[in-house]
Design an enzyme around this catalytic site. Structure first.
Site, mmCIF file in Angstrom:
data_model
loop_
_atom_site.group_PDB
_atom_site.id
_atom_site.type_symbol
_atom_site.label_atom_id
_atom_site.label_comp_id
_atom_site.label_asym_id
_atom_site.label_seq_id
_atom_site.Cartn_x
_atom_site.Cartn_y
_atom_site.Cartn_z
ATOM 1 C CG ASP A 234 -2.092 0.965 1.094
ATOM 2 O OD1 ASP A 234 -3.084 0.686 0.416
ATOM 3 O OD2 ASP A 234 -1.959 2.058 1.679
ATOM 4 C CE1 TYR A 381 -5.497 6.727 -0.311
ATOM 5 C CE2 TYR A 381 -5.204 7.178 2.029
ATOM 6 C CZ TYR A 381 -5.345 6.280 0.991
ATOM 7 O OH TYR A 381 -5.329 4.932 1.250
ATOM 8 C CG HIS A 438 -4.358 -3.923 -0.107
ATOM 9 N ND1 HIS A 438 -3.667 -3.453 -1.215
ATOM 10 C CD2 HIS A 438 -4.333 -2.908 0.804
ATOM 11 C CE1 HIS A 438 -3.263 -2.208 -0.981
ATOM 12 N NE2 HIS A 438 -3.648 -1.867 0.226
#
Length: 462
Positions: A234, A381, A438
């Protein structure tokens, strides 16, 4: 030669020239910054980026009973949840009936054993140190009995969102202990990313992944390592990749379980070409990891709403989740359901306990809740998808650092090796696994451990 043939040759020459020119423009490689700012200050106003303490201090996870009882009351007094639609499971998000069961377990069984869970979180040695104005938390696990420095291999483990250092708790002792499959032990360093868990968030705009890469490099220097290995998934994979780009001479190897190709138009064109005739570019047994492309794009769209929200309005969604334990759990645990396997959307319980224990999942949620870090974690982000950061296009710069990619079946997106090798010019290992998603370190720690060791064994020199 006739006039028509001559005109044809001229046109062919022009076409080839224009094609080559277009290829050149598609393959332009951005430049690394001339000077990386190692002392950029991210702390509160008035601090001195050059005057911070170099001290590394022990840290203990410790919360008084009143904090836990307040959480218990919040879970008890939570508003009623809207019933799921008939004959639906997780297709509309986290199923509220399943959420009620988890909240009840959290409020009773889990919190009744909070002393046990807190002791578990403290099973490794924790530290904090001030870097570029921020308190950076990290776990460090190493065998003090190993004296020969050649047998100690420094390894930086980097988590992502909505994970935490808790993802690595099962794999840490495998790495740091003596085992028959390696002639060395890892000195395992596991930081909380800035703004995550017990690491302080930035007070200023601009702390993007490339800036976090510098902080992580400074952390390893603080611990006495100029050169080291990196493992990440990630955001950890993206930050690890950036460290391999920015500090190529210092990174011994980078092992990622979310390898990303460059974002250049040429890469996109190659992805399209690959989808048209995959058997020419990909080994037959691995084609379904990458193709057909369209269903994988649809899956990204289904799962990508959070990304747009957090890249544009992180503080708004952060306000909705902070101090809201039920909403926080639903938001985080949904990712552990569908990102582990998208088929979990069709299961009544979301498939969570097929892969994880509820205690492990709630440990991770507790880290976000207790540290009030959901908003600061989501700001990464916004900073990393800003026009300024995207304009640097670092991911389009090739790196010759030895690289390994562990590809798990249900990862959100995969790049074929022939495309990855444009960026990772020294891609030494690429293994495909028919299970896993993930959160590989938490779901399949033994598999990931073996993949890491296989990679480092290729490079380790006594």
């Amino acid at each position: 030669m006739g006039i028509v043939a001559r005109i044809g040759l001229v046109l062919l020459g022009i076409f080839i020239a224009l094609g080559y020119r277009a290829y050149e423009q598609l393959s332009v490689t951005p430049r690394l910054p001339n000077n990386i700012e190692f002392f950029e200050y991210w702390g509160p106003e008035g601090g001195d980026p050059y005057g911070g303490s170099l001290e590394i201090v022990p840290f203990n996870v410790s919360y008084p009973p009143e904090v836990i009882e307040r959480l218990r009351k919040q879970l008890h007094d939570a508003p009623s949840l809207t019933a799921p639609l008939e004959e639906t499971t997780f297709q509309y998000g986290f199923n509220s009936e399943r959420l009620k069961e988890i909240v009840h377990y959290w409020r009773t069984d889990y919190l009744d054993r909070w002393d046990e869970r807190q002791a578990y979180l403290n099973r490794f040695t924790h530290f904090k140190t001030k870097i570029q104005g921020l308190d950076i938390h990290f776990i460090r696990d190493r065998l003090e009995s190993v004296r020969n420095p050649k047998r100690i291999v420094p390894l930086l483990l980097l988590h992502g969102w909505p994970g935490s250092v808790r993802e690595f708790y099962d794999i840490i002792p495998m790495l740091s202990n003596r085992t028959s499959d390696k002639e060395y032990v890892f000195d395992v360093i596991v930081p909380s990313l800035p703004g995550y868990g017990w690491s302080e968030g930035s007070s200023k705009p601009g702390l993007s992944t490339s800036k976090v890469a510098v902080i992580m490099k400074n952390l390893m220097a603080r611990l006495g390592y100029r050169s080291f290995y990196i493992q990440g998934g990630d955001w950890g994979a993206i930050i690890g990749n950036l460290m391999a780009i920015l500090f190529e001479k210092d990174i011994l190897g980078v092992h990622l379980n979310m390898c990303m190709g460059s974002g250049s138009p040429l890469t996109m064109a190659k992805m399209v070409l690959s989808s048209l005739a995959p058997s020419y570019f990909i080994e037959k047994q691995h084609i379904d990891f990458y193709h057909p492309t369209w269903p994988k794009i649809v899956e990204l769209i289904l799962e990508g709403g959070y990304l747009h929200l957090q890249a544009t309005k992180p503080d708004t969604i952060g306000t909705a989740l902070q101090n809201n334990p039920v909403g926080l759990a639903a938001y985080i645990l949904e990712k552990f359901s569908t990102w582990t396997n998208p088929a979990n959307r069709n299961l009544q319980d979301g498939g969570l306990e097929q892969h994880y224990s509820l205690d492990a999942l709630l440990d991770n949620v507790m880290i976000y809740y207790l540290t009030d870090s959901i908003t600061t974690s989501q700001r990464l982000y916004a900073e990393s998808f800003s026009a300024d950061e995207l304009g640097k296009a670092y991911e389009n710069i090739p790196t010759n650092v030895p690289a390994a990619c562990a590809k798990f079946r249900h990862e959100l997106f995969q790049y074929p090796d022939w495309i990855l090798k444009e960026h990772f010019t020294n891609l030494m290992q690429s293994n495909h696994y028919n299970d896993g998603g993930h959160f590989a370190a938490m779901q399949l720690p033994e598999v990931l451990y073996k993949d890491i060791v296989q990679f480092v064994n290729r490079l380790y020199v006594r």
